[in-house]
Scaffold this active site. Structure first.
Site, PDB file in Angstrom:
ATOM      1  N   ARG A  59       0.879  -1.406   0.243  1.00  0.00           N
ATOM      2  CA  ARG A  59      -0.215   0.366  -0.068  1.00  0.00           C
ATOM      3  C   ARG A  59       0.375   1.038  -0.616  1.00  0.00           C
ATOM      4  O   ARG A  59       2.159   1.240   1.372  1.00  0.00           O
ATOM      5  CB  ARG A  59      -0.975   0.188   0.707  1.00  0.00           C
ATOM      6  CG  ARG A  59      -1.566   0.519   1.520  1.00  0.00           C
ATOM      7  CD  ARG A  59      -3.267   0.678   2.409  1.00  0.00           C
ATOM      8  NE  ARG A  59      -3.715  -0.004   2.395  1.00  0.00           N
ATOM      9  CZ  ARG A  59      -4.142  -1.146   4.027  1.00  0.00           C
ATOM     10  NH1 ARG A  59      -4.371   0.143   4.866  1.00  0.00           N
ATOM     11  NH2 ARG A  59      -5.288  -1.968   4.050  1.00  0.00           N
ATOM     12  N   ARG A  61      -1.967   6.951   9.878  1.00  0.00           N
ATOM     13  CA  ARG A  61      -2.316   6.430   8.528  1.00  0.00           C
ATOM     14  C   ARG A  61      -2.140   7.056   7.272  1.00  0.00           C
ATOM     15  O   ARG A  61      -1.983   8.251   7.706  1.00  0.00           O
ATOM     16  CB  ARG A  61      -3.573   5.045   8.031  1.00  0.00           C
ATOM     17  CG  ARG A  61      -3.557   3.599   8.942  1.00  0.00           C
ATOM     18  CD  ARG A  61      -2.869   2.685   8.572  1.00  0.00           C
ATOM     19  NE  ARG A  61      -2.743   1.799   9.516  1.00  0.00           N
ATOM     20  CZ  ARG A  61      -3.794   1.038   8.804  1.00  0.00           C
ATOM     21  NH1 ARG A  61      -3.969   0.638   7.985  1.00  0.00           N
ATOM     22  NH2 ARG A  61      -3.322  -0.416   9.631  1.00  0.00           N
ATOM     23  N   LYS A 118      -4.562   1.376  15.151  1.00  0.00           N
ATOM     24  CA  LYS A 118      -4.490   2.424  13.640  1.00  0.00           C
ATOM     25  C   LYS A 118      -5.441   3.391  13.965  1.00  0.00           C
ATOM     26  O   LYS A 118      -5.836   3.717  15.396  1.00  0.00           O
ATOM     27  CB  LYS A 118      -4.817   1.747  12.328  1.00  0.00           C
ATOM     28  CG  LYS A 118      -6.330   1.155  12.730  1.00  0.00           C
ATOM     29  CD  LYS A 118      -7.227   0.882  11.281  1.00  0.00           C
ATOM     30  CE  LYS A 118      -6.755  -0.691  10.977  1.00  0.00           C
ATOM     31  NZ  LYS A 118      -7.497  -1.614   9.778  1.00  0.00           N
ATOM     32  N   LYS A 167      -6.322   6.877  11.848  1.00  0.00           N
ATOM     33  CA  LYS A 167      -6.843   7.565  10.780  1.00  0.00           C
ATOM     34  C   LYS A 167      -6.766   9.319  10.942  1.00  0.00           C
ATOM     35  O   LYS A 167      -8.030   9.506  11.055  1.00  0.00           O
ATOM     36  CB  LYS A 167      -7.870   7.014  10.491  1.00  0.00           C
ATOM     37  CG  LYS A 167      -7.361   5.532  10.128  1.00  0.00           C
ATOM     38  CD  LYS A 167      -8.514   4.478   9.329  1.00  0.00           C
ATOM     39  CE  LYS A 167      -7.795   3.467   8.637  1.00  0.00           C
ATOM     40  NZ  LYS A 167      -9.514   2.620   8.103  1.00  0.00           N
ATOM     41  N   CYS A 175     -15.305  -3.069  -0.890  1.00  0.00           N
ATOM     42  CA  CYS A 175     -13.829  -3.330  -0.424  1.00  0.00           C
ATOM     43  C   CYS A 175     -13.351  -4.561  -1.093  1.00  0.00           C
ATOM     44  O   CYS A 175     -14.398  -5.362  -2.078  1.00  0.00           O
ATOM     45  CB  CYS A 175     -14.214  -4.028   0.863  1.00  0.00           C
ATOM     46  SG  CYS A 175     -14.471  -5.279   1.189  1.00  0.00           S
ATOM     47  N   CYS A 211      -7.799 -10.790   0.314  1.00  0.00           N
ATOM     48  CA  CYS A 211      -8.367 -10.119   1.968  1.00  0.00           C
ATOM     49  C   CYS A 211      -8.121 -11.791   3.087  1.00  0.00           C
ATOM     50  O   CYS A 211      -9.233 -12.139   3.036  1.00  0.00           O
ATOM     51  CB  CYS A 211      -9.517  -9.076   2.435  1.00  0.00           C
ATOM     52  SG  CYS A 211      -9.378  -9.140   4.136  1.00  0.00           S
ATOM     53  N   CYS A 271     -16.966  -8.288   5.291  1.00  0.00           N
ATOM     54  CA  CYS A 271     -16.976  -8.693   6.870  1.00  0.00           C
ATOM     55  C   CYS A 271     -17.420  -7.250   8.092  1.00  0.00           C
ATOM     56  O   CYS A 271     -16.942  -6.382   6.580  1.00  0.00           O
ATOM     57  CB  CYS A 271     -15.195  -9.129   7.149  1.00  0.00           C
ATOM     58  SG  CYS A 271     -14.366  -8.330   7.669  1.00  0.00           S
ATOM     59  N   CYS A 330     -14.347  -2.513   5.294  1.00  0.00           N
ATOM     60  CA  CYS A 330     -13.206  -0.697   4.542  1.00  0.00           C
ATOM     61  C   CYS A 330     -13.665  -0.165   3.801  1.00  0.00           C
ATOM     62  O   CYS A 330     -12.894   0.686   3.113  1.00  0.00           O
ATOM     63  CB  CYS A 330     -12.638  -2.077   3.621  1.00  0.00           C
ATOM     64  SG  CYS A 330     -11.222  -2.866   5.555  1.00  0.00           S
TER      65      CYS A 330
END
Ligand code: SRM
Ligand code: SF4
Length: 565
Positions: free
Chosen positions: A82, A151, A214, A216, A435, A441, A480, A484
């Site tokens: 990424r 991120r 994380k 953001k 996503c 994934c 899921c 995302c």
């Protein structure tokens, strides 16, 4: 004074991920040696989790998993990489480099993400170092695009108000640089920088164990909430007077991730807590991040995002803690109004007289398909384009900064390579997000990206039956509950439960300011379409002028009370 999370937890109570970080020598671990190990295509468990901080995930092709297991082979390990592109801006030269790397070492596709950057999938271990080094040679790094750090900072790619875009983009870059980890591990492992002997390294901001989870940041420019600013740990809403940036409203504690069947986890909209002038943005961002560093839960990763720190201790506590750490108090929030959170397609003239073309890329996947060689198309555009590219948080791309005289050439390339879908796609298709999910994934429970085209075709048929084909309804698919594609902000959303089964969520608004609610649990496509058909019928017959689908469902009392995930 309350105890911080580090003081509260003795070492053994820390989650395993915390122990790995602490023992990692600032994110080095055994990655360098693991890359050279020819016996396996993967890395050790600890190094897999450290690798994320360097911008890569170890994955395997899940379509091949069963077959390889039967053959007693290890999974088909491969790596996703990424990039870090604050505000989603990428030059044509960088684009050409990333495109070449995706074809030489990856699976031959570039994937625009919901955080305005690009992912390469399918890189094998022996090519990982040269791919990351190749990116750096084009001045694109992957530092901190994953892992327990700040991120990729996202910002409205706003193609119209050029000066507002320039201002928020500059702040996204500054925030991203300021909140970047300082360890030299990245440069040693991927770029062969020699360690400096005898100089103890430190992470002045993050400390030895980085963040609990994380973190953001998003910057929005009203009236467009294209970044879904309420979905982030820290959000900023730009307040403008004409072309002048007065400052930002500050929002804290947003997040989407949840776990099926665990009510202690939930999506949360960020709370607006104040206003800061531009010159204090960095100070505020740093202090919010530091509160989360000091108080976030380091024992249970499912409970470690800032939203839980705030809900556990209370928003007033958070506000007080922040005020105490700032040199001046936050001012009261300023008024703002959002109209929608999607992209504006087609050509738009910027205030600077340049033209910007927003193209629709289904689920962000750029690849060469029969009759639609879109990856090639973008390469051809990059070869002649003198402006830049802006990736949007809705998985689309803007060919930005085009001189009026160059529009015809860009249009011709767009048409020749099947990039002109934005001219024909139904409104529902243009607004849909999905996503990645299967096959890369590791957390996917159901299909998302690969299912989106078929699902939309069926939805379009259903809408058409009720004369609603051009109704712009926000649809989001996630494989899921991690969320995302920010599904809990979709007017209609499918959240994967198992292969072919989803939770059907309904009723968010069209501007990213209200969460949707669980309508039907664990349902198949047939059940989803059957559940939606009567709602479309009532919407077609009973809606008020300009009333959005989600707002209609709420007004007509067709949503269950309050339940969100
Ligand atoms: Fe995400 C984990 C893909 C945006 C919440 N996300 C993952 C991983 C890395 C799976 C994993 O951990 O093994 C996925 C890799 C799939 C693949 O094969 O590429 C993945 N997330 C994505 C992307 C590519 C989705 C997309 O289709 O565009 C987005 C990449 C963003 C980027 O460029 O940085 C992406 N992920 C998001 C968003 C949306 C956003 O940030 O605006 C969210 C919801 C917002 C939030 O964070 O609350 C999101 N991803 C998660 C979570 C749940 C976090 C939580 O708090 O519970 C996970 C799982 C985790 O962290 O444990 C996750
Ligand atoms: Fe994977 Fe779930 Fe994120 Fe989709 S929402 S990319 S399935 S983690």
């Amino acid at each position: 004074m309350r105890a911080t999370s580090t003081e509260m937890s003795d070492k053994t109570a820390l989650s395993e991920a915390e122990q790995v970080k602490l023992a990692s020598r600032h994110l080095r671990g055994g990655i360098a040696a693991g890359l050279l190990d020819p016996v396996t295509g993967g890395l050790s468990e600890a190094d897999k989790s450290l690798l994320k901080f360097h911008g890569s995930y170890q994955q395997d092709d899940r379509d091949l998993r069963d077959e390889r297991r039967l053959q007693k082979l290890e999974p088909a390990h491969q790596f996703m990489i990424r990039t870090r592109l604050p505000g989603g801006v990428c030059t044509p030269k960088q684009w050409l480099a990333l495109d070449a790397l995706a074809r030489d070492y990856g699976s031959g596709s570039l994937r625009i993400t919901t955080r305005q950057t690009l992912q390469l999938h399918g890189v094998i271990k022996s090519d990982l170092k040269k791919t990351i080094a190749g990116m750096n040679a084009a001045l694109v790094d992957t530092v901190a695009t994953c892992g327990d750090v700040n991120r990729n900072v996202i910002a409205s790619p706003n193609p119209v108000e050029s000066s507002a875009h320039a201002a928020v983009h500059a702040w996204a870059v500054r925030l991203s640089e300021r909140l970047r980890p300082k360890t030299r591990a990245y440069y040693e492992i991927w770029l062969d920088e020699q360690p400096v002997a005898g100089t103890p390294e430190s992470e002045p901001l993050y400390g030895e164990s980085y963040l609990p989870r994380k973190f953001k940041i998003a910057i929005a420019v009203p009236p467009v909430n294209d970044v879904d600013v309420f979905a982030h740990d820290l959000g900023f809403i730009a307040i403008l007077a004409g072309n002048v940036l007065l400052g930002f409203n500050v929002l804290v504690g947003g997040g989407m991730g949840a776990t099926h069947g665990d009510p202690a986890t939930y999506p949360r909209l960020a709370s607006v807590i104040g206003f800061v002038p531009p010159e204090r943005l960095i100070e505020v961002a740093e202090q919010v991040l530091l509160i989360q560093r000091d108080y976030g839960d380091r024992r249970d990763r499912k409970h470690a995002r800032l939203k839980y720190t705030i809900d556990d201790r209370g928003l007033e506590w958070f506000r007080g803690e922040l005020q105490q750490r700032l040199r001046h108090p936050l001012a009261p929030p300023r008024p703002y109004k959002f109209q929608h959170n999607g992209d504006r397609y087609g050509w738009a003239e910027g205030a600077d007289g340049c033209w910007h073309l927003t193209l629709h890329i289904e689920a962000g996947r750029l690849t060469d398909r029969p009759g639609q060689p879109q990856l090639t198309g973008l390469r051809e555009i990059a070869r002649v384009h003198s402006g830049d590219f802006r990736l949007t948080p809705n998985q689309n791309i803007i060919v930005a900064g085009v001189e009026a005289g160059a529009r015809g050439a860009i249009d011709a390339l767009v048409e020749r390579h099947g990039l002109d879908g934005y001219l024909r796609a139904s409104a529902v298709r243009r607004h849909a997000l999905a996503c990645v999910a299967l096959p890369t994934c590791g957390l996917a429970m159901a299909e998302a990206e690969r299912y989106l085209p078929d699902f939309l075709a069926k939805i379009e048929q259903g809408l058409d039956r009720h004369g609603l084909l051009q109704a712009p309804i926000l649809i989001r698919l996630s494989g899921c509950p991690n969320g995302c594609s920010r599904p809990y902000l979709g007017e209609i959303a499918l959240v994967g439960k198992a292969p072919g089964r989803y939770n059907l969520m309904l009723g968010a608004d069209f501007s990213g300011q209200r969460l949707n609610r669980l309508h039907r649990e664990n349902v198949t496509e047939e059940e989803i379409l059957a559940a939606l058909d009567p709602l479309f019928a009532r919407y077609a017959g009973e809606r008020m002028p300009e009333e959005r689908f989600g707002d209609f469902l709420l007004r007509a009392g067709m949503l269950p009370p309050g339940k969100t995930a």
